[in-house]
Design an enzyme around this catalytic site. Structure first.
Site, PDB file in Angstrom:
ATOM      1  N   HIS A 153      16.135 -60.113 -26.031  1.00 18.11           N
ATOM      2  CA  HIS A 153      15.417 -61.315 -26.452  1.00 18.11           C
ATOM      3  C   HIS A 153      15.824 -62.471 -25.552  1.00 18.11           C
ATOM      4  O   HIS A 153      17.013 -62.712 -25.331  1.00 18.11           O
ATOM      5  CB  HIS A 153      15.741 -61.657 -27.908  1.00 18.11           C
ATOM      6  CG  HIS A 153      15.277 -63.025 -28.311  1.00 18.11           C
ATOM      7  ND1 HIS A 153      16.130 -64.028 -28.728  1.00 18.11           N
ATOM      8  CD2 HIS A 153      14.027 -63.573 -28.325  1.00 18.11           C
ATOM      9  CE1 HIS A 153      15.435 -65.123 -28.994  1.00 18.11           C
ATOM     10  NE2 HIS A 153      14.169 -64.881 -28.753  1.00 18.11           N
ATOM     11  N   SER A 154      14.850 -63.205 -25.031  1.00 16.38           N
ATOM     12  CA  SER A 154      15.095 -64.423 -24.263  1.00 16.38           C
ATOM     13  C   SER A 154      16.062 -64.134 -23.114  1.00 16.38           C
ATOM     14  O   SER A 154      15.759 -63.320 -22.246  1.00 16.38           O
ATOM     15  CB  SER A 154      15.607 -65.524 -25.200  1.00 16.38           C
ATOM     16  OG  SER A 154      15.582 -66.782 -24.594  1.00 16.38           O
ATOM     17  N   MET A 155      17.242 -64.751 -23.102  1.00 16.42           N
ATOM     18  CA  MET A 155      18.210 -64.484 -22.049  1.00 16.42           C
ATOM     19  C   MET A 155      18.485 -62.990 -21.930  1.00 16.42           C
ATOM     20  O   MET A 155      18.624 -62.460 -20.811  1.00 16.42           O
ATOM     21  CB  MET A 155      19.517 -65.224 -22.343  1.00 16.42           C
ATOM     22  CG  MET A 155      20.617 -64.979 -21.334  1.00 16.42           C
ATOM     23  SD  MET A 155      22.181 -65.767 -21.798  1.00 16.42           S
ATOM     24  CE  MET A 155      22.762 -64.623 -23.074  1.00 16.42           C
TER      25      MET A 155
END
Length: 319
Positions: free
Chosen positions: A102-104
């Site tokens: 997720h994301s990073m």
């Protein structure tokens, strides 16, 4: 306490990587990587929905959750998180890894797959493919800020005059702070899943808590790849057609032209790349809308299980 998983620790030179394993521990799992300033609690609602199809190992990246902080004087950077995947693989003697981020964490998964394409069989990116990049003009100013603040943060860690505990809050205040700090991306009722591994009870004020992740992760140094380098990294992933799913939140505030261009390139050049937009989803759609996201992921995994079986059948037929 989460009774649906087992707490694990993976030794590293400076301490350990903490995590939660959902499902069969005899089966190679999907390795799940959280976003910046979060922890593996971000998958607390999604992982139980996936574990009957595929076991999931969610880890706290260094400095987050229950994982050890890096030694004083060391700066956090994206490539340390990429190295973390390699450390986990070597601990469990995996030759191949399945990645969900997720994301990073999605960006870390993309980087690892680009560097080691022959050792990745699945990539699932939740609301991100990779980081947006800073321009050459902006980068010196960004680095100046990060370097200066890192020196200050490390000095605080060694300053005996500094109070032993950072500011502390009631749990309700912690939930509100987290909710607001994510631009309300995490629904208020779901903040508890992140906070379980993000706060510690105060010894000075037993009814309050303080944020216990390493403050230095706020100043993580990104691997600021140029658009040309990102394109070369994407080519390496496309060359072996790694099955790659990206699920975007329709209401997410995390957007960039570079990610749009990258998605277009992957769609044109990787026959196994799929991008799906879940219209009601925010940046934390996997936590707020776990049921819907799980259905998309399971369908993707089932499709590519079928592809692998077909490839095996074709190979046997040729033999």
């Amino acid at each position: 306490m989460n009774l649906q998983c087992s707490e694990i620790q993976i030794p590293v030179p400076w301490g350990h990587i903490a995590g939660q394993w959902y499902g069969d521990q005899l089966q190679r799992p999907i390795l799940a990587l959280h976003g910046w300033l979060d922890n593996c609690g971000t998958f607390a609602k999604l992982a139980p929905l996936l574990k009957s199809y595929r076991s999931i190992l969610c880890i706290d990246l260094p400095g987050h959750g229950f994982s050890s902080h890096l030694p004083i004087g060391i700066q956090y950077e994206t490539l340390e998180y990429v190295r973390t995947i390699l450390r986990v693989m070597r601990t469990y003697n995996w030759k191949t890894v399945s990645l969900m981020g997720h994301s990073m964490g999605g960006s870390v998964a993309f980087h690892f797959a680009a560097f080691y394409p022959e050792h990745v069989d699945i990539i699932i990116g939740l609301d991100m493919i990779t980081y947006r990049t800073f321009s050459s003009e902006d980068m010196p100013t960004v680095l100046e800020y990060i370097i200066t603040k890192n020196v200050e943060f490390n000095e605080r860690l060694t300053d005996k005059c500094v109070a032993m505990e950072p500011p502390c809050y009631t749990m309700e205040e912690c939930e509100r702070l987290l909710h607001e700090s994510t631009d309300r991306s995490i629904n208020l009722e779901n903040c508890k899943y992140i906070l379980e591994r993000n706060v510690t009870r105060s010894t000075l004020h037993p009814d309050k808590y303080y944020f216990s992740r390493d403050s230095r992760v706020k100043l993580k140094r990104r691997y600021n790849a140029s658009p040309e380098l990102i394109n070369e990294m994407a080519k390496r992933i496309c060359r072996v057609s790694i099955p790659h799913l990206v699920i975007k939140g329709g209401k997410s505030l995390i957007t960039s032209d570079s990610n749009t261009a990258l998605a277009n390139y992957l769609q044109e050049n990787n026959k196994n790349f799929v991008i799906h937009t879940y219209t009601p989803g925010t940046h934390h759609l996997h936590l707020n809308n776990a049921d819907a996201v799980a259905q998309i992921i399971i369908q993707f995994l089932q499709n590519h299980d079928t592809l692998r079986k077909e490839q095996q059948s074709v190979f046997k037929a040729k033999v």
